[in-house]
Design a protein around this motif. Structure first.
Motif, short mmCIF file in Angstrom:
data_model
loop_
_atom_site.label_atom_id
_atom_site.label_comp_id
_atom_site.label_asym_id
_atom_site.label_seq_id
_atom_site.Cartn_x
_atom_site.Cartn_y
_atom_site.Cartn_z
N MET A 1 0.83 -1.21 0.00
CA MET A 1 0.00 0.00 0.00
C MET A 1 0.86 1.26 0.00
N ALA A 2 1.98 1.16 0.81
CA ALA A 2 2.89 2.29 0.87
C ALA A 2 3.54 2.52 -0.48
N ALA A 3 3.90 1.40 -1.17
CA ALA A 3 4.54 1.52 -2.47
C ALA A 3 3.61 2.19 -3.47
N VAL A 4 2.33 1.83 -3.41
CA VAL A 4 1.37 2.42 -4.34
C VAL A 4 1.25 3.92 -4.11
N SER A 5 1.17 4.34 -2.85
CA SER A 5 1.01 5.76 -2.54
C SER A 5 2.24 6.57 -2.95
N VAL A 6 3.42 5.97 -2.81
CA VAL A 6 4.66 6.67 -3.20
C VAL A 6 4.71 6.84 -4.71
N ALA A 7 4.51 5.76 -5.45
CA ALA A 7 4.60 5.82 -6.90
C ALA A 7 3.48 6.64 -7.51
N ALA A 8 2.39 6.78 -6.81
CA ALA A 8 1.26 7.55 -7.34
C ALA A 8 1.60 9.03 -7.51
N GLU A 9 2.64 9.47 -6.83
CA GLU A 9 3.05 10.88 -6.93
C GLU A 9 3.91 11.13 -8.17
N TRP A 10 4.31 10.09 -8.87
CA TRP A 10 5.26 10.24 -9.96
C TRP A 10 4.54 10.49 -11.29
N GLN A 11 5.29 11.10 -12.22
CA GLN A 11 4.80 11.27 -13.59
C GLN A 11 5.84 10.64 -14.52
N LEU A 12 5.34 9.96 -15.53
CA LEU A 12 6.22 9.25 -16.46
C LEU A 12 6.48 10.11 -17.69
N LEU A 13 7.76 10.40 -17.95
CA LEU A 13 8.18 11.10 -19.16
C LEU A 13 8.96 10.11 -20.00
N TYR A 14 8.28 9.59 -21.03
CA TYR A 14 8.80 8.46 -21.82
C TYR A 14 9.05 7.29 -20.87
N ASN A 15 10.34 6.97 -20.57
CA ASN A 15 10.61 5.82 -19.69
C ASN A 15 11.27 6.25 -18.38
N ARG A 16 11.17 7.55 -18.07
CA ARG A 16 11.76 8.07 -16.83
C ARG A 16 10.65 8.66 -15.95
N TYR A 17 10.75 8.35 -14.66
CA TYR A 17 9.77 8.90 -13.72
C TYR A 17 10.30 10.21 -13.13
N TYR A 18 9.39 11.15 -12.94
CA TYR A 18 9.69 12.41 -12.28
C TYR A 18 8.72 12.60 -11.12
N ARG A 19 9.19 13.31 -10.10
CA ARG A 19 8.30 13.62 -8.98
C ARG A 19 8.50 15.07 -8.58
N LYS A 20 7.50 15.60 -7.89
CA LYS A 20 7.50 17.03 -7.56
C LYS A 20 7.00 17.23 -6.12
N PRO A 21 7.79 16.74 -5.15
CA PRO A 21 7.33 16.88 -3.76
C PRO A 21 7.35 18.33 -3.30
N GLU A 22 6.44 18.67 -2.42
CA GLU A 22 6.47 20.01 -1.80
C GLU A 22 7.49 19.98 -0.66
N ILE A 23 8.44 20.90 -0.75
CA ILE A 23 9.48 20.96 0.28
C ILE A 23 9.03 21.85 1.43
N TYR A 24 8.47 23.01 1.08
CA TYR A 24 8.03 23.96 2.10
C TYR A 24 6.67 24.54 1.73
N SER A 25 5.93 24.87 2.76
CA SER A 25 4.81 25.80 2.63
C SER A 25 5.37 27.15 3.01
N MET A 26 5.32 28.11 2.09
CA MET A 26 6.03 29.38 2.28
C MET A 26 5.51 30.16 3.49
N GLN A 27 6.46 30.69 4.26
CA GLN A 27 6.13 31.36 5.53
C GLN A 27 5.84 32.86 5.36
N TRP A 28 6.14 33.40 4.17
CA TRP A 28 5.91 34.83 4.02
C TRP A 28 4.41 35.14 3.95
N GLN A 29 4.11 36.41 4.18
CA GLN A 29 2.71 36.84 4.23
C GLN A 29 2.34 37.64 2.99
#
Length: 841
Positions: A1-29
């Motif tokens: 189940m964990a594997a499915v949730s991790v891979a679900a975040e990826w996008q396939l570009l031809y035969n390479r996977y890419y991911r775009k995790p959020e590192i920060y929620s910006m603190q500025w106002q």
């Protein structure tokens, strides 16, 4: 189940996977990036934001005055400053490799700021021509920039470490280029920057010494971006195609039709595998093969290229778009049955106490080391701490069943992740990936942390990695001194010492120098007292005006170079009497000063001796000066220097006379002056420069040789020359000039006190046997007569005189002397036999 949730975040570009995790929620106002100019530094560096004066924007609660704001990558404010720089509109804003913010205004002035929004002096000008033409656009790279002016000229600073602007070749443009890009100097064989200008349907390559037209027919190009390694150029054409071309324009690598002729707002490389194009609300990722990946946004974006991906900055978040590492794919790809995935799954079964864990391990027994390595590598590429922990637990679980595996690899990864997790914290806000960290290196990261004044984290990391902590503590101490103007010196010293003592061998002198530089001289003096190295301590004491302490420390160190450094410093700054008083009580300093001054500063040394009552030493110096004066070639010609010499000696004589212990020296100086004056008079009267600096005996001898017997007698009487010496001198002087009559007359004046032997020797030495015979008979001692007759070859007379002496040994010596003369030898042998017989009877 964990594997499915991790891979679900990826996008396939031809035969390479890419991911775009959020590192920060910006603190500025209330930040709207579309209303601002934004510059974000690579390697998770800071973000500079300033309101864009080229746009009409609605002001909310902020002041109408523009401000430069600097945030970390999580949007936490670091610093700000009012933007009131002259020179016209802000044209370009970017960060250099050492995280200096560079701002270029319309008239070509370059302002530089540190991370605390403090102006770094000096400001740089792109030159008079650039000032007159006005800058229209700037293109930056890691440590340089190029400016394009309204007159279509290009000006460049190749390296901000040596910010010398230069003008590139005239591209000969009649209208402004459609797009501009730069190939950095390190990617060119020539080592010079190359500027790419999109002009009509080709690209002009402009260097300092020429212009070249390339890629005819590929354009017109609306946008260009050079890859990180300088080998590839991504470009967007007027008809909506994305072209990736080699930078020498020899071939097109790939082409993609974007179905929109509207050029993207931003074009950036994502590593070296794909290209990002950003239009309002849409981000398109294109690879060399396969369909592109689309991301939709409802807020403006800023693309920040990194070595292994792109950070995507929006009003509300910071994301990191990058290729999923192969190790991560092998574990989390849906349906993966690779050893790493089975090992990760085995850990899950082990936690659930399922026997399937053992079954998985048996399946991958031969590939277990590779599976462990994949789990370790995948952990390094994760930003999520819980996932890192799980992957490392899987690796640790697998290691337990491996006999041949590098254990250090696991420990190194744990260390790196602890460091990375510490700096990724939103308060620090440096979202480094592991690849960026390896490229940046730990010492550079620590340098960036201390520049941002996050000293505690820098210290903990240095300690954890076994790096030198001195640089961190030193920077902290200097920063603390600057920021603690309200704290009194004693209290601040206690705070500083508490931390400085953590690092053995730390340079207290350097911290003290900083305290002195900001006007806290008393604190500097207190700090420098703790510096164990005299070579660092003493110069600083001098710079803060603690000359007396510096002299004490230098003499205590025993380092003569340091003592001389202090001596020369005090010598230049203090009045002579104060200087003399400081060194008099310190034997080493005094002796070194005297040694130096004896060679180079006689007058100053005389003043010192006079001030301390050492009159005899002054006298010796005067006497030495008189001798030095005597070495002057002018002293033997006409003698104009004899007067000063004599005066110096007389002064020495007077000073010697002041002390009872130097009666002999006083008398000797008096006699010396008297002799020089006498010799000077003789040289004047004889007009021959042969008297000065000769002895009394030589003076008398020279007078007699010159026939000036009266002058010789006067010297004899003036200097109380004994009769015996007088006779010796006159005898040999007369013999020298072969005045035998005068010699005979002199011998008859009275009975010579030296006897007649000198007369005989003088005649024999002059090879005048006849003259010698006048005096040999007058010798009272028969031995002397015998030897004198022998010396002039008169054997019989020598034998007669020897017989009178009754000295057998003398007869033997004479026999050897006359050995070739058989008659003389026979006579001498007969006499010796007779003496022997008489002795026996």
């Amino acid at each position: 189940m964990a594997a499915v949730s991790v891979a679900a975040e990826w996008q396939l570009l031809y035969n390479r996977y890419y991911r775009k995790p959020e590192i920060y929620s910006m603190q500025w106002q209330r930040m709207d990036l579309s209303r601002h100019r934004v510059a974000a530094a690579p390697f998770g560096g800071p973000i500079a934001v300033i309101r864009d004066d080229s746009k009409i924007v609605q002001l909310f609660s902020e002041s109408a005055r523009r401000k430069l704001h600097i945030f970390n990558s999580a949007g936490v404010p670091l610093s700000s400053a009012v933007w009131d720089r002259p020179g016209g509109r802000l044209v370009g804003l970017s960060w250099t490799d050492d995280q200096t913010l560079v701002a270029v205004v319309q008239d070509g002035t370059v302002y530089r700021y540190n991370i605390h929004a403090e102006l770094v002096e000096p400001q740089i000008s792109m030159g008079k021509d650039c000032f007159e033409q006005n800058v229209v656009e700037c293109v930056f790279w890691s440590n340089g920039l190029v400016c394009l002016t309204e007159a279509y000229q290009i000006f460049c600073i190749a390296d901000f470490k040596n910010p010398v602007p230069c003008k590139l070749a005239d591209p000969g443009l009649e209208e402004y280029p459609l797009c501009v890009a730069v190939i950095e100097p390190q990617h060119n064989m020539s080592g010079n920057v190359e500027v790419l200008l999109g002009v009509n349907d080709s690209v002009l390559v402009v260097e300092e010494d020429g212009v070249q037209q390339l890629g005819v027919g590929i354009g017109p190009l609306q946008k260009m971006s050079v890859s990180r390694d300088g080998k590839l150029l991504a470009s967007f054409t007027h008809d909506g195609r994305l072209l990736v071309i080699s930078t020498d324009f020899s071939k097109i690598i790939f082409e993609y039709n974007c179905e929109s002729a509207l050029p993207p707002e931003q074009l950036a490389w994502c590593g070296l595998d794909s290209v990002l194009l950003y239009w309002d609300e849409m981000l398109l990722m294109v690879g060399p093969y396969g369909d592109p990946v689309r991301y939709l946004y409802d807020e403006p974006l800023i693309l920040i290229p990194e070595c292994d991906g792109v950070r995507i900055l929006s009003n509300t978040s910071m994301e990191f778009l990058h290729r999923v590492p192969d190790s991560t794919v092998s574990i989390f790809k849906i349906g993966s049955t690779l050893p790493a995935a089975l090992l990760y799954d085995a850990l899950d079964h082990f936690d659930k106490r399922s026997a399937k864990a053992d079954e998985n391990l048996r399946l991958i027994r031969s590939s277990l080391p590779e599976a462990v390595e994949a789990c370790i590598d995948a952990a390094g590429h994760e930003f999520d701490i819980s996932r890192q922990r799980t992957l490392l637990r899987a690796a640790s679980y697998g290691q337990a069943f491996c006999s041949h595996i590098q254990r250090d690899r696991f420990q190194e990864m744990c260390k790196m992740l602890r460091v990375l997790n510490a700096v990724r914290n939103h308060e620090i806000g440096i979202p480094l990936s592991i690849q960026q960290y390896k490229l940046l290196t730990a010492p550079v990261l620590i340098g960036r942390l201390i520049n941002a004044h996050t000293h505690l984290v820098a210290l903990r990391i240095s300690e954890y990695l076994g790096l030198n902590q001195e640089v961190v503590i030193m920077h902290w101490a200097c920063t603390k001194i600057t920021a603690s103007l309200a704290i009194n010196d004693a209290s601040l010293l206690e705070i500083l010492l508490d931390k400085l003592k953590l690092c053995k061998g730390i340079s207290y002198a350097a911290v003290a120098a900083h305290a002195d530089s900001i006007g806290r001289r008393k604190l500097a003096a207190m700090l420098v007292d703790y510096e164990p190295h005299s070579s660092k301590q003493v110069p600083l004491l001098l710079s803060i005006g603690e000359e007396d302490t510096a002299l004490v420390k230098a003499t205590e160190s025993g380092d003569t170079d340091l003592v001389y450094l202090v001596l020369f410093h005090i010598w230049q700054k203090k009045p002579p009497l104060e200087f003399f008083g400081m060194i008099q009580a310190r034997p080493l300093a005094r002796d070194l000063f005297i040694t130096f001054a004896r060679c180079y500063k006689h007058e100053f040394l005389k003043d010192f001796f006079l001030s301390t009552g050492q009159l005899q030493d002054v006298a010796f110096l005067l006497w030495k000066e008189s001798w030095e004066l005597g070495k002057n070639p002018m002293a033997s010609k006409g003698s104009p220097l004899h007067g000063p010499r004599i005066k110096l000696i007389e002064k020495a004589q007077n000073l010697f006379a002041e002390t009872k212990e130097h009666t002999f020296e006083s008398k000797a100086a008096e006699e010396h002056a008297k002799l020089l004056r006498c010799q000077h008079d003789l040289e004047v009267s004889t007009k021959q420069a042969i008297f000065v600096d000769s002895s009394i005996s030589d003076t008398i001898r020279t007078c007699i040789v010159l026939g000036n017997h009266r002058a010789a007698l006067k010297v004899k009487n003036d200097f109380k020359v004994p009769e015996k010496r007088w006779y010796w001198l006159k005898v040999f002087a007369l013999a020298t000039i072969r005045d035998w009559d005068a010699l005979e007359k002199f011998s008859k004046e009275k009975r010579p006190p030296i006897g007649y032997k000198p007369f005989v020797e003088a005649c024999i030495d002059a090879d005048e046997k006849a003259e010698a015979l006048k005096y040999i008979p007058k010798l009272a001692d028969p031995r002397e007569r015998a030897e004198s007759f022998a010396r002039i070859g008169m054997a019989k007379e020598a034998a007669d005189a020897a017989s009178q002496s009754k000295d057998g040994e003398l007869l033997g010596r004479l026999g050897l002397t006359f050995a070739p003369n058989a008659t003389a030898t026979s006579i001498l042998d007969t006499l010796r036999d007779r003496l022997s017989f008489q002795g026996v009877s």
